[in-house]
Design an enzyme around this catalytic site. Structure first.
Site, PDB file in Angstrom:
ATOM      1  N   LYS A 183     -13.868   1.074   5.963  1.00  0.00           N
ATOM      2  CA  LYS A 183     -13.110   0.099   5.367  1.00  0.00           C
ATOM      3  C   LYS A 183     -13.192  -1.427   5.860  1.00  0.00           C
ATOM      4  O   LYS A 183     -13.492  -2.319   4.738  1.00  0.00           O
ATOM      5  CB  LYS A 183     -11.588   0.412   5.541  1.00  0.00           C
ATOM      6  CG  LYS A 183     -10.987  -0.397   5.813  1.00  0.00           C
ATOM      7  CD  LYS A 183     -10.334  -0.814   3.967  1.00  0.00           C
ATOM      8  CE  LYS A 183     -10.307  -1.502   3.645  1.00  0.00           C
ATOM      9  NZ  LYS A 183      -9.499  -2.568   2.613  1.00  0.00           N
ATOM     10  N   PHE A 222     -17.591  -9.913  -8.405  1.00  0.00           N
ATOM     11  CA  PHE A 222     -17.721 -11.489  -6.662  1.00  0.00           C
ATOM     12  C   PHE A 222     -18.081 -11.998  -6.276  1.00  0.00           C
ATOM     13  O   PHE A 222     -18.816 -12.209  -5.444  1.00  0.00           O
ATOM     14  CB  PHE A 222     -17.724  -9.920  -5.060  1.00  0.00           C
ATOM     15  CG  PHE A 222     -16.396  -9.354  -5.001  1.00  0.00           C
ATOM     16  CD1 PHE A 222     -15.677  -8.298  -5.424  1.00  0.00           C
ATOM     17  CD2 PHE A 222     -15.515  -9.876  -3.682  1.00  0.00           C
ATOM     18  CE1 PHE A 222     -14.158  -7.599  -6.167  1.00  0.00           C
ATOM     19  CE2 PHE A 222     -13.675  -9.360  -4.639  1.00  0.00           C
ATOM     20  CZ  PHE A 222     -13.348  -8.106  -4.317  1.00  0.00           C
ATOM     21  N   CYS A 279      -5.666  -8.869   2.984  1.00  0.00           N
ATOM     22  CA  CYS A 279      -6.746  -8.271   3.962  1.00  0.00           C
ATOM     23  C   CYS A 279      -8.695  -8.892   4.364  1.00  0.00           C
ATOM     24  O   CYS A 279      -8.950  -8.585   5.114  1.00  0.00           O
ATOM     25  CB  CYS A 279      -7.464  -7.379   2.604  1.00  0.00           C
ATOM     26  SG  CYS A 279      -5.972  -6.134   2.336  1.00  0.00           S
ATOM     27  N   ASN A 312     -14.973  -4.502   3.066  1.00  0.00           N
ATOM     28  CA  ASN A 312     -13.855  -5.850   2.842  1.00  0.00           C
ATOM     29  C   ASN A 312     -14.592  -7.001   3.001  1.00  0.00           C
ATOM     30  O   ASN A 312     -15.290  -8.038   2.721  1.00  0.00           O
ATOM     31  CB  ASN A 312     -12.319  -6.334   3.935  1.00  0.00           C
ATOM     32  CG  ASN A 312     -11.450  -5.000   2.626  1.00  0.00           C
ATOM     33  OD1 ASN A 312     -11.766  -4.887   2.124  1.00  0.00           O
ATOM     34  ND2 ASN A 312     -10.774  -5.014   2.901  1.00  0.00           N
ATOM     35  N   LYS A 314      -4.311 -14.319  -5.492  1.00  0.00           N
ATOM     36  CA  LYS A 314      -5.048 -14.511  -6.508  1.00  0.00           C
ATOM     37  C   LYS A 314      -3.191 -13.577  -7.614  1.00  0.00           C
ATOM     38  O   LYS A 314      -2.108 -14.170  -7.395  1.00  0.00           O
ATOM     39  CB  LYS A 314      -6.275 -13.062  -6.449  1.00  0.00           C
ATOM     40  CG  LYS A 314      -5.002 -12.449  -6.122  1.00  0.00           C
ATOM     41  CD  LYS A 314      -6.094 -10.700  -6.544  1.00  0.00           C
ATOM     42  CE  LYS A 314      -5.582  -9.458  -6.060  1.00  0.00           C
ATOM     43  NZ  LYS A 314      -6.726  -8.142  -5.845  1.00  0.00           N
ATOM     44  N   ARG A 317      -6.803  -2.535  -5.241  1.00  0.00           N
ATOM     45  CA  ARG A 317      -6.613  -4.123  -5.002  1.00  0.00           C
ATOM     46  C   ARG A 317      -5.032  -4.577  -5.690  1.00  0.00           C
ATOM     47  O   ARG A 317      -5.349  -4.474  -6.605  1.00  0.00           O
ATOM     48  CB  ARG A 317      -8.301  -4.899  -6.273  1.00  0.00           C
ATOM     49  CG  ARG A 317      -8.960  -4.773  -5.368  1.00  0.00           C
ATOM     50  CD  ARG A 317      -9.851  -4.796  -6.672  1.00  0.00           C
ATOM     51  NE  ARG A 317     -10.535  -3.845  -7.483  1.00  0.00           N
ATOM     52  CZ  ARG A 317     -10.790  -3.922  -8.635  1.00  0.00           C
ATOM     53  NH1 ARG A 317     -11.430  -5.055  -9.400  1.00  0.00           N
ATOM     54  NH2 ARG A 317     -10.495  -3.103  -9.999  1.00  0.00           N
ATOM     55  N   ARG A 357       0.057 -14.150   1.637  1.00  0.00           N
ATOM     56  CA  ARG A 357      -0.828 -13.857   2.869  1.00  0.00           C
ATOM     57  C   ARG A 357      -1.896 -14.847   2.639  1.00  0.00           C
ATOM     58  O   ARG A 357      -2.802 -14.393   1.826  1.00  0.00           O
ATOM     59  CB  ARG A 357      -0.605 -13.019   3.604  1.00  0.00           C
ATOM     60  CG  ARG A 357       0.946 -12.040   3.846  1.00  0.00           C
ATOM     61  CD  ARG A 357       0.775 -10.886   3.836  1.00  0.00           C
ATOM     62  NE  ARG A 357       0.633  -9.684   2.849  1.00  0.00           N
ATOM     63  CZ  ARG A 357       0.864  -8.225   2.756  1.00  0.00           C
ATOM     64  NH1 ARG A 357       0.552  -7.549   4.159  1.00  0.00           N
ATOM     65  NH2 ARG A 357       0.993  -7.234   1.958  1.00  0.00           N
ATOM     66  N   ASP A 366      11.059   3.262   5.355  1.00  0.00           N
ATOM     67  CA  ASP A 366      10.964   2.057   5.418  1.00  0.00           C
ATOM     68  C   ASP A 366      11.887   1.608   6.545  1.00  0.00           C
ATOM     69  O   ASP A 366      12.692   2.512   6.645  1.00  0.00           O
ATOM     70  CB  ASP A 366      10.531   1.055   4.581  1.00  0.00           C
ATOM     71  CG  ASP A 366       9.875   0.019   5.203  1.00  0.00           C
ATOM     72  OD1 ASP A 366       8.306  -0.233   4.794  1.00  0.00           O
ATOM     73  OD2 ASP A 366      10.183  -1.505   5.529  1.00  0.00           O
ATOM     74  N   VAL A 394       0.980  -1.362   0.185  1.00  0.00           N
ATOM     75  CA  VAL A 394      -0.245   0.146   0.211  1.00  0.00           C
ATOM     76  C   VAL A 394       0.926   1.322   0.610  1.00  0.00           C
ATOM     77  O   VAL A 394       0.532   2.116  -0.597  1.00  0.00           O
ATOM     78  CB  VAL A 394      -1.130  -0.145   0.872  1.00  0.00           C
ATOM     79  CG1 VAL A 394      -1.780   1.609   1.331  1.00  0.00           C
ATOM     80  CG2 VAL A 394      -1.809  -1.197   0.816  1.00  0.00           C
TER      81      VAL A 394
END
Ligand SMILES: NC(=O)c1ccc[n+]([C@@H]2O[C@H](COP(=O)([O-])OP(=O)(O)OC[C@H]3O[C@@H](n4cnc5c(N)ncnc54)[C@H](O)[C@@H]3O)[C@@H](O)[C@H]2O)c1
Length: 438
Positions: A207, A252, A263, A211, A324, A154, A331, A30, A11
């Site tokens: 949010k 979906f 997520c 989801n 995917k 996404r 994850r 980071d 992100v």
């Protein structure tokens, strides 16, 4: 305008690169020095289509830079985004906010002039207020506002999602903070993107609600697929038949092995926990979490069934291991349930994935990793499609049959046509569609 992006993961890096494309000066921070060093050399640590070019272009233009020095990045920033991870806390499923609060403490120490502190990480209701409290306690003199701006991108289409979102949600009530956020998102105003201004708490909940709703939708069609198998119906026709209803919508409604990724699993679980703690349980989401966990585990049983009830001593070829296509993110991928279950049942696994194998090799032991899809089929007693990379859609059926020890294909993503598979001589099983007679 100038912003600091704390956390340069999926992100943070995408958002940072996209804001710099909007003309904003962005410094990405980071803790991972190796990641930052690589980015300075132009090496993008994740696979996300289009990201490497976008990063290179904006870094060259001097609008995008990388550092491990948070204080240097925060100084002079109009907004400081927190985009660190919020994984599931071990043991109880609440969101682990350690990284968010640590970042808040570090930001507090570095604040000089007025800045808007923006939580872009997915965080439970109340987190923004706690960030505010942490900074206020450490720096009673500091001028700042805390804003929630959840991210809906996404993986796999992250840049397009950031640049052309369905909406932007901003939890900010103060005029000064709203002004900064409006200025940052000005390019999206110009393309008439709806910008939803709400309170901090509402934005945080939006949010999780989004989801969790999508997780419900996926689980609904997965259960319809199971029912279709029992009654001889076709789930794709059911999906089309209901999806054309504008109140339902077409997206979906693709059946599969259960949702995974960075997520949906953690966010649906965190919403369940927040709701339970608030004495207002969301039972529909509780049920969905449970069904989805069981579904991912049950997928291995489908493969075992396709092999005649046992995989002991057999070889299974696996196509796709990422959660995917078009990402290297592993994850909560369904493959993490499926492959160990097959191994525990005595199978040897050969697998191929275009981008995820490096990450997967750390998480899945004892797998023979192959360098192209056909190699995963060599001598296999069955082939299972676990992730629907486009590359797998156009494989040569004759070559597949030659390589497989038995022509058994278990398609957990429904990428093949049952009729064509039967005509090509495969014993083919998929999700929620009747097998064609050969
Ligand atoms: N991945 C997605 O598709 C997606 C989409 C929408 C929202 N989100 C949310 O965005 C947040 C980030 O997710 P992600 O997938 O980018 O995570 P990630 O694990 O890919 O990246 C997080 C990064 O933050 C860094 N970090 C942690 N603490 C730090 C600190 N104090 N200072 C500097 N860097 C620090 C880590 O080293 C890591 O590189 C999460 O809350 C997630 O739920 C993710």
């Amino acid at each position: 305008m100038r912003i600091a992006m704390i956390g340069t993961g999926y992100v943070g890096l995408v958002s940072g690169a996209c804001f710099s494309e909007f003309g904003v000066d962005v410094v990405c921070v980071d803790k991972d020095a190796g990641k930052i060093e690589g980015l300075k050399r132009g090496e993008v640590p994740i696979y996300e289509p289009g990201l490497e070019d976008l990063v290179a272009k904006n870094a060259e233009a001097g609008r995008l830079s990388f550092t491990t020095d948070l204080a240097e990045a925060v100084e002079g920033a109009d907004a400081v985004f927190i985009a660190v991870g919020t994984p599931s806390r071990r043991g109880d499923g609440h969101a682990d906010l350690t990284y968010v609060y640590d970042a808040a403490k570090e930001i507090a120490g570095a604040l000089k002039d007025y800045a808007v502190i923006v939580t872009k990480s997915t965080v439970p209701v109340g987190t923004g207020r706690e960030v505010e409290r942490i900074i206020r306690e450490a720096r009673p003199d500091a001028e700042f506002d805390v804003v929630s701006n959840p991210e809906f991108l996404r993986e796999g289409s992250a840049i397009e999602d950031f640049m052309r979102p369905d909406r932007v949600v901003i939890g900010a009530t103060g005029e000064r903070a709203q002004e900064v956020m409006r200025a940052l998102y000005r390019p999206l105003y110009l393309i008439e993107t709806p910008i939803v201004f709400t309170s901090l708490e509402t934005s945080e909940l939006i949010k999780y609600a989004a989801n969790s709703f999508l997780a419900v939708k996926i689980t609904f069609i997965n259960e319809m697929a199971d029912l279709c198998e029992k009654v001889g119906a076709d789930v794709h026709d059911v999906a089309r038949g209901i999806g054309l209803d504008g109140r339902i919508g077409k997206k979906f409604l693709h059946p599969g092995p259960g949702y995974g990724g960075s997520c949906f699993p953690k966010d649906s679980l965190a919403l369940v926990k927040t709701a339970q703690d608030s004495n207002s349980p969301v039972r529909i989401v509780e049920t969905v979490v449970d069904i989805n966990d069981k579904r991912k585990k049950a997928m291995a049983e489908r493969i075992v069934a396709a092999c005649g009830g046992s995989v002991e001593g057999k070889t299974i070829g696996i196509l796709g291991v990422t959660f995917k296509p078009n990402t290297d993110d592993m994850r909560d991928a369904p493959s993490l349930d499926i492959i160990p279950a097959l191994q525990a049942a005595g199978a040897t696994v050969r697998a191929y994935d275009p981008e995820g194998m490096e990450e997967a090799a750390e998480m899945l032991k004892g797998v023979t990793w192959c360098d192209e899809p056909y190699a995963a089929m060599e001598g296999a007693d069955a082939l299972a499609v676990v992730t629907e990379w486009n590359l797998f859609r156009a494989l040569d059926f004759d070559r597949m049959k030659e390589l497989l020890a038995r022509p058994v294909v278990v398609d957990l993503r429904n990428i093949y046509d049952p009729r064509q598979m039967a005509d090509a001589g495969f014993t083919y099983s998929c999700i929620g569609r009747p097998a064609a007679a050969s």
